[in-house]
Design an enzyme around this catalytic site. Structure first.
Site, PDB file in Angstrom:
ATOM      1  N   GLY A  12       0.820  -1.219   0.000  1.00  0.00           N
ATOM      2  CA  GLY A  12       0.000   0.000   0.000  1.00  0.00           C
ATOM      3  C   GLY A  12       0.847   1.259   0.000  1.00  0.00           C
ATOM      4  O   GLY A  12       2.083   1.201   0.014  1.00  0.00           O
ATOM      5  N   GLN A  13       0.167   2.403  -0.016  1.00  0.00           N
ATOM      6  CA  GLN A  13       0.887   3.684  -0.022  1.00  0.00           C
ATOM      7  C   GLN A  13       1.865   3.791   1.157  1.00  0.00           C
ATOM      8  O   GLN A  13       3.075   3.974   0.987  1.00  0.00           O
ATOM      9  CB  GLN A  13      -0.102   4.853   0.051  1.00  0.00           C
ATOM     10  N   LEU A  79      -0.199  -1.967   9.068  1.00  0.00           N
ATOM     11  CA  LEU A  79      -0.785  -0.958   8.171  1.00  0.00           C
ATOM     12  C   LEU A  79      -1.875  -1.560   7.294  1.00  0.00           C
ATOM     13  O   LEU A  79      -2.632  -0.822   6.659  1.00  0.00           O
ATOM     14  CB  LEU A  79       0.308  -0.356   7.275  1.00  0.00           C
ATOM     15  N   GLN A  82      -8.747  -2.454   5.067  1.00  0.00           N
ATOM     16  CA  GLN A  82      -9.676  -1.968   4.050  1.00  0.00           C
ATOM     17  C   GLN A  82      -9.754  -0.482   4.366  1.00  0.00           C
ATOM     18  O   GLN A  82     -10.398  -0.072   5.332  1.00  0.00           O
ATOM     19  CB  GLN A  82     -11.019  -2.684   4.206  1.00  0.00           C
ATOM     20  N   THR A 124      -6.503   6.250  13.080  1.00  0.00           N
ATOM     21  CA  THR A 124      -6.883   7.268  12.094  1.00  0.00           C
ATOM     22  C   THR A 124      -7.715   8.405  12.679  1.00  0.00           C
ATOM     23  O   THR A 124      -8.500   8.199  13.611  1.00  0.00           O
ATOM     24  CB  THR A 124      -7.684   6.602  10.951  1.00  0.00           C
ATOM     25  N   GLU A 126     -10.222   9.448  11.335  1.00  0.00           N
ATOM     26  CA  GLU A 126     -11.637   9.109  11.099  1.00  0.00           C
ATOM     27  C   GLU A 126     -12.328   8.703  12.399  1.00  0.00           C
ATOM     28  O   GLU A 126     -13.549   8.712  12.486  1.00  0.00           O
ATOM     29  CB  GLU A 126     -11.750   7.980  10.074  1.00  0.00           C
ATOM     30  N   LYS A 152     -12.002   0.956  13.341  1.00  0.00           N
ATOM     31  CA  LYS A 152     -10.692   1.473  13.779  1.00  0.00           C
ATOM     32  C   LYS A 152     -10.718   1.877  15.255  1.00  0.00           C
ATOM     33  O   LYS A 152      -9.689   1.834  15.923  1.00  0.00           O
ATOM     34  CB  LYS A 152     -10.277   2.654  12.898  1.00  0.00           C
ATOM     35  N   ARG A 183      -0.681   7.407  -3.790  1.00  0.00           N
ATOM     36  CA  ARG A 183      -2.022   7.271  -3.216  1.00  0.00           C
ATOM     37  C   ARG A 183      -2.947   6.543  -4.188  1.00  0.00           C
ATOM     38  O   ARG A 183      -2.854   6.741  -5.427  1.00  0.00           O
ATOM     39  CB  ARG A 183      -2.546   8.692  -2.951  1.00  0.00           C
TER      40      ARG A 183
HETATM   41  P1  NAP Z   1      -3.735   1.439   1.249  1.00  0.00           P
HETATM   42  O1  NAP Z   1      -2.868   2.109   0.249  1.00  0.00           O
HETATM   43  O2  NAP Z   1      -5.157   1.179   0.936  1.00  0.00           O
HETATM   44  O3  NAP Z   1      -3.032   0.036   1.615  1.00  0.00           O
HETATM   45  C1  NAP Z   1      -3.695  -0.945   2.329  1.00  0.00           C
HETATM   46  C2  NAP Z   1      -2.814  -2.182   2.400  1.00  0.00           C
HETATM   47  O4  NAP Z   1      -3.504  -3.196   3.158  1.00  0.00           O
HETATM   48  C3  NAP Z   1      -2.490  -2.803   1.033  1.00  0.00           C
HETATM   49  O5  NAP Z   1      -1.161  -3.236   1.040  1.00  0.00           O
HETATM   50  C4  NAP Z   1      -3.437  -4.009   0.990  1.00  0.00           C
HETATM   51  O6  NAP Z   1      -2.978  -5.065   0.205  1.00  0.00           O
HETATM   52  C5  NAP Z   1      -3.392  -4.429   2.464  1.00  0.00           C
HETATM   53  N1  NAP Z   1      -4.517  -5.311   2.806  1.00  0.00           N
HETATM   54  C6  NAP Z   1      -5.835  -5.017   2.705  1.00  0.00           C
HETATM   55  N2  NAP Z   1      -6.570  -6.065   3.127  1.00  0.00           N
HETATM   56  C7  NAP Z   1      -5.703  -7.026   3.498  1.00  0.00           C
HETATM   57  C8  NAP Z   1      -5.859  -8.339   4.010  1.00  0.00           C
HETATM   58  N3  NAP Z   1      -7.067  -8.866   4.224  1.00  0.00           N
HETATM   59  N4  NAP Z   1      -4.748  -9.063   4.307  1.00  0.00           N
HETATM   60  C9  NAP Z   1      -3.527  -8.550   4.086  1.00  0.00           C
HETATM   61  N5  NAP Z   1      -3.309  -7.303   3.584  1.00  0.00           N
HETATM   62  C10 NAP Z   1      -4.392  -6.550   3.291  1.00  0.00           C
HETATM   63  O7  NAP Z   1      -3.719   2.231   2.640  1.00  0.00           O
HETATM   64  P2  NAP Z   1      -2.682   3.348   3.173  1.00  0.00           P
HETATM   65  O8  NAP Z   1      -3.162   4.691   2.751  1.00  0.00           O
HETATM   66  O9  NAP Z   1      -1.296   2.929   2.886  1.00  0.00           O
HETATM   67  O10 NAP Z   1      -2.971   3.269   4.738  1.00  0.00           O
HETATM   68  C11 NAP Z   1      -2.214   2.404   5.576  1.00  0.00           C
HETATM   69  C12 NAP Z   1      -2.952   2.212   6.893  1.00  0.00           C
HETATM   70  O11 NAP Z   1      -3.105   3.460   7.556  1.00  0.00           O
HETATM   71  C13 NAP Z   1      -4.360   1.652   6.765  1.00  0.00           C
HETATM   72  O12 NAP Z   1      -4.580   0.831   7.907  1.00  0.00           O
HETATM   73  C14 NAP Z   1      -5.258   2.866   6.830  1.00  0.00           C
HETATM   74  O13 NAP Z   1      -6.531   2.505   7.308  1.00  0.00           O
HETATM   75  C15 NAP Z   1      -4.486   3.725   7.804  1.00  0.00           C
HETATM   76  N6  NAP Z   1      -4.610   5.169   7.663  1.00  0.00           N
HETATM   77  C16 NAP Z   1      -4.374   5.764   6.463  1.00  0.00           C
HETATM   78  C17 NAP Z   1      -4.430   7.143   6.375  1.00  0.00           C
HETATM   79  C18 NAP Z   1      -4.139   7.859   5.086  1.00  0.00           C
HETATM   80  O14 NAP Z   1      -4.486   9.048   4.985  1.00  0.00           O
HETATM   81  N7  NAP Z   1      -3.496   7.222   4.124  1.00  0.00           N
HETATM   82  C19 NAP Z   1      -4.708   7.923   7.527  1.00  0.00           C
HETATM   83  C20 NAP Z   1      -4.920   7.260   8.733  1.00  0.00           C
HETATM   84  C21 NAP Z   1      -4.843   5.883   8.802  1.00  0.00           C
HETATM   85  P3  NAP Z   1      -3.347  -5.168  -1.387  1.00  0.00           P
HETATM   86  O15 NAP Z   1      -2.254  -4.393  -2.061  1.00  0.00           O
HETATM   87  O16 NAP Z   1      -3.295  -6.616  -1.598  1.00  0.00           O
HETATM   88  O17 NAP Z   1      -4.694  -4.567  -1.577  1.00  0.00           O
HETATM   89  O1  F7E Z   2     -12.120  11.748   1.223  1.00  0.00           O
HETATM   90  C1  F7E Z   2     -14.611  14.204   0.075  1.00  0.00           C
HETATM   91  C2  F7E Z   2     -15.095  13.072   0.972  1.00  0.00           C
HETATM   92  O2  F7E Z   2     -11.744   9.439   0.366  1.00  0.00           O
HETATM   93  C3  F7E Z   2     -11.780  12.990   1.780  1.00  0.00           C
HETATM   94  C4  F7E Z   2      -8.419   7.320   4.153  1.00  0.00           C
HETATM   95  O3  F7E Z   2      -7.026   7.241   3.926  1.00  0.00           O
HETATM   96  O4  F7E Z   2      -8.164   9.404   5.300  1.00  0.00           O
HETATM   97  C5  F7E Z   2      -8.824   8.781   4.208  1.00  0.00           C
HETATM   98  O5  F7E Z   2     -10.239   8.837   4.384  1.00  0.00           O
HETATM   99  C6  F7E Z   2     -12.963  13.924   1.704  1.00  0.00           C
HETATM  100  C7  F7E Z   2     -14.281  13.318   2.226  1.00  0.00           C
HETATM  101  O6  F7E Z   2     -10.435  10.290   2.385  1.00  0.00           O
HETATM  102  C8  F7E Z   2     -14.976  13.062  -3.327  1.00  0.00           C
HETATM  103  O7  F7E Z   2     -16.511  13.154   1.145  1.00  0.00           O
HETATM  104  C9  F7E Z   2     -15.480  14.820  -2.190  1.00  0.00           C
HETATM  105  O8  F7E Z   2     -14.920  14.244   3.041  1.00  0.00           O
HETATM  106  O9  F7E Z   2      -9.887  11.148   0.167  1.00  0.00           O
HETATM  107  P1  F7E Z   2     -11.007  10.603   0.933  1.00  0.00           P
HETATM  108  P2  F7E Z   2     -11.119  10.050   3.814  1.00  0.00           P
HETATM  109  O10 F7E Z   2     -12.498   9.539   3.704  1.00  0.00           O
HETATM  110  O11 F7E Z   2     -10.882  11.265   4.635  1.00  0.00           O
HETATM  111  C10 F7E Z   2      -8.449   8.842   6.587  1.00  0.00           C
HETATM  112  C11 F7E Z   2      -7.641   9.588   7.615  1.00  0.00           C
HETATM  113  C12 F7E Z   2      -8.281   7.368   6.633  1.00  0.00           C
HETATM  114  O12 F7E Z   2      -7.957   6.794   7.668  1.00  0.00           O
HETATM  115  C13 F7E Z   2      -8.767   6.600   5.448  1.00  0.00           C
HETATM  116  O13 F7E Z   2      -8.151   5.312   5.401  1.00  0.00           O
HETATM  117  O14 F7E Z   2     -13.202  14.242   0.334  1.00  0.00           O
HETATM  118  N1  F7E Z   2     -14.837  13.971  -1.346  1.00  0.00           N
HETATM  119  N2  F7E Z   2     -15.561  14.297  -3.395  1.00  0.00           N
HETATM  120  C14 F7E Z   2     -14.514  12.864  -2.033  1.00  0.00           C
HETATM  121  N3  F7E Z   2     -13.865  11.757  -1.665  1.00  0.00           N
HETATM  122  C15 F7E Z   2     -13.649  10.794  -2.610  1.00  0.00           C
HETATM  123  N4  F7E Z   2     -12.969   9.686  -2.268  1.00  0.00           N
HETATM  124  N5  F7E Z   2     -14.105  10.945  -3.891  1.00  0.00           N
HETATM  125  C16 F7E Z   2     -14.782  12.064  -4.314  1.00  0.00           C
HETATM  126  O15 F7E Z   2     -15.176  12.180  -5.469  1.00  0.00           O
END
Ligand code: NAP
Ligand code: F7E
Length: 325
Positions: A12-13, A79, A82, A124, A126, A152, A183
């Site tokens: 993942g990212q 990390l 879903q 998170t 969230e 979460k 991303r």
């Molecule tokens: P991401 O790009 O969606 O990556 C998710 C990873 O989880 C991928 O490697 C995916 O594998 C793996 N995965 C999903 N289901 C799995 C399963 N059943 N078994 C094993 N691996 C599985 O997410 P990210 O943005 O890097 O985020 C990393 C973590 O931080 C997540 O837990 C997310 O909820 C949390 N988080 C993210 C943000 C953010 O803004 N990015 C903020 C706060 C918290 P595949 O490649 O096989 O799909």
């Molecule tokens: O939405 C609005 C949407 O999907 C951000 C995940 O990494 O960060 C992420 O969750 C905002 C929301 O991220 C569209 O309604 C408008 O208010 O980029 P997002 P998220 O839902 O904040 C948190 C911290 C995590 O933990 C999660 O894993 O943008 N928005 N228009 C839209 N969002 C999407 N996706 N698509 C649109 O067209």
């Protein structure tokens, strides 16, 4: 001897940035990956020869226990999840199993097999959802607004519980949104920067988005990975908010991204209610004071620079594709 780190979600990212950082720090890096019909290692292609992949799934406690016994890790970064909020409304059960019970499986495996392993849980912003105070800090009560956020919150508290019950070195990073050119395309940041590049290259004429007034505290994923690592280097486990301390709306994101290539977002962005959520998180703003003071963590990439970096990367991707066509 080199420390061993096991990273779940390495494809993942965040996993890709963290794996790079751990290699730079001299770790032996193991990545926990699930079997897919087609491998998706694009984000870690450049380091595949330096890390070891271990197959398993968050749903399968035996594969998790096998990973802990075979790798014998000093640190586990959980990390994998879903991670897309709209999918959690469509698949709430699956999200609860992955994001709620998945972390419990890791904690249980650590407790039974190697209790001195340090554990990082990807919590998170969230969890703050319908925010109870502004800005949000470690003491702000949670009010999640999606099945993702609720799962979460369970993971957050089970991590705290295993720390307090069994003395595990288990920490939560409460990370606010962080983005990068790696991303996923469904998240709003990347959807916008990809859309800008497609429009500029004549591949699309509009970009359909949902709620433009939602506000987020967006940072850069590379900076977030550093915070995760710092948390596990502390003598005592703890929970930390990782954020920039600035909020921006989706509308502002569009404005900056389109203007990077000389376009006005008003001419291309179409609001489509199909992208609204059953319950929205309207506004998130974090206070990273604790992380700055205790971990010495600091962000290096500003919001504006990150948007520019993402637009430039997507523009280059389409330029290359056009050259190769
Ligand atoms: P991401 O790009 O969606 O990556 C998710 C990873 O989880 C991928 O490697 C995916 O594998 C793996 N995965 C999903 N289901 C799995 C399963 N059943 N078994 C094993 N691996 C599985 O997410 P990210 O943005 O890097 O985020 C990393 C973590 O931080 C997540 O837990 C997310 O909820 C949390 N988080 C993210 C943000 C953010 O803004 N990015 C903020 C706060 C918290 P595949 O490649 O096989 O799909
Ligand atoms: O939405 C609005 C949407 O999907 C951000 C995940 O990494 O960060 C992420 O969750 C905002 C929301 O991220 C569209 O309604 C408008 O208010 O980029 P997002 P998220 O839902 O904040 C948190 C911290 C995590 O933990 C999660 O894993 O943008 N928005 N228009 C839209 N969002 C999407 N996706 N698509 C649109 O067209």
């Amino acid at each position: 001897m080199a420390k061993r780190a096991l990273v779940t979600g390495v494809s993942g990212q965040d996993g890709s940035y963290l794996a790079e950082l751990l290699l730079d720090e001299g770790y032996e890096v193991y990545g926990f990956v699930r079997r897919l019909s087609l491998e998706n290692y694009d984000r870690i292609e450049h380091i595949l020869d330096k890390i070891t992949l271990v197959e398993g799934d968050l749903l399968d406690e035996y594969s998790i226990m096998d990973a802990v016994s075979s790798v014998n890790p000093d640190e586990i970064y959980n990390l994998a999840a879903q991670s897309f909020v709209p999918t959690s409304f469509a698949q709430p059960m699956l999200t609860a199993h992955y994001d709620g019970l998945g972390p419990l499986r890791w904690l249980e495996a650590i407790r039974r097999l190697k209790p001195d392993t340090r554990f990082y849980q990807a919590s998170t912003s969230e969890m703050f959802g319908k925010v109870r105070e502004v800005p949000q800090r470690e003491t702000t009560p949670f009010y999640p607004r999606s099945p993702y956020g609720v799962a979460k919150v369970y993971a957050y508290f089970i991590t705290v519980n295993y720390r307090e019950s069994y003395g595990l070195h288990a920490s939560n990073g409460i990370l606010f949104n962080h983005e990068s050119p790696r991303r996923g395309l469904m998240f709003v940041s990347r959807k916008i920067t990809d859309g800008v590049a497609r429009i500029k290259h004549g591949l699309d004429t509009e970009l359909r988005l949902g709620n433009l007034e939602a506000k987020r505290d967006w940072g850069f994923a590379g900076d977030s990975a550093k915070a995760m690592w710092l948390m596990l280097q502390q003598d005592e486990p703890d929970d930390y908010v990782i954020a920039m301390g600035h909020e921006h709306s989706v509308r502002e994101f569009c404005e900056i991204a389109f203007s990077r290539v000389g376009l006005d977002y008003n001419d291309y962005v179409v609001v489509d209610p199909a992208f609204y959520r059953p319950a929205e998180v309207e506004r998130l703003l974090g206070d990273p004071t604790k992380a700055r003071e205790k971990l010495g963590w600091e962000d290096k990439v500003s919001f504006e620079d990150m948007v520019a970096m993402m637009v430039d990367a997507d523009m280059e991707r389409y330029r290359k594709a056009a050259r190769n066509a």
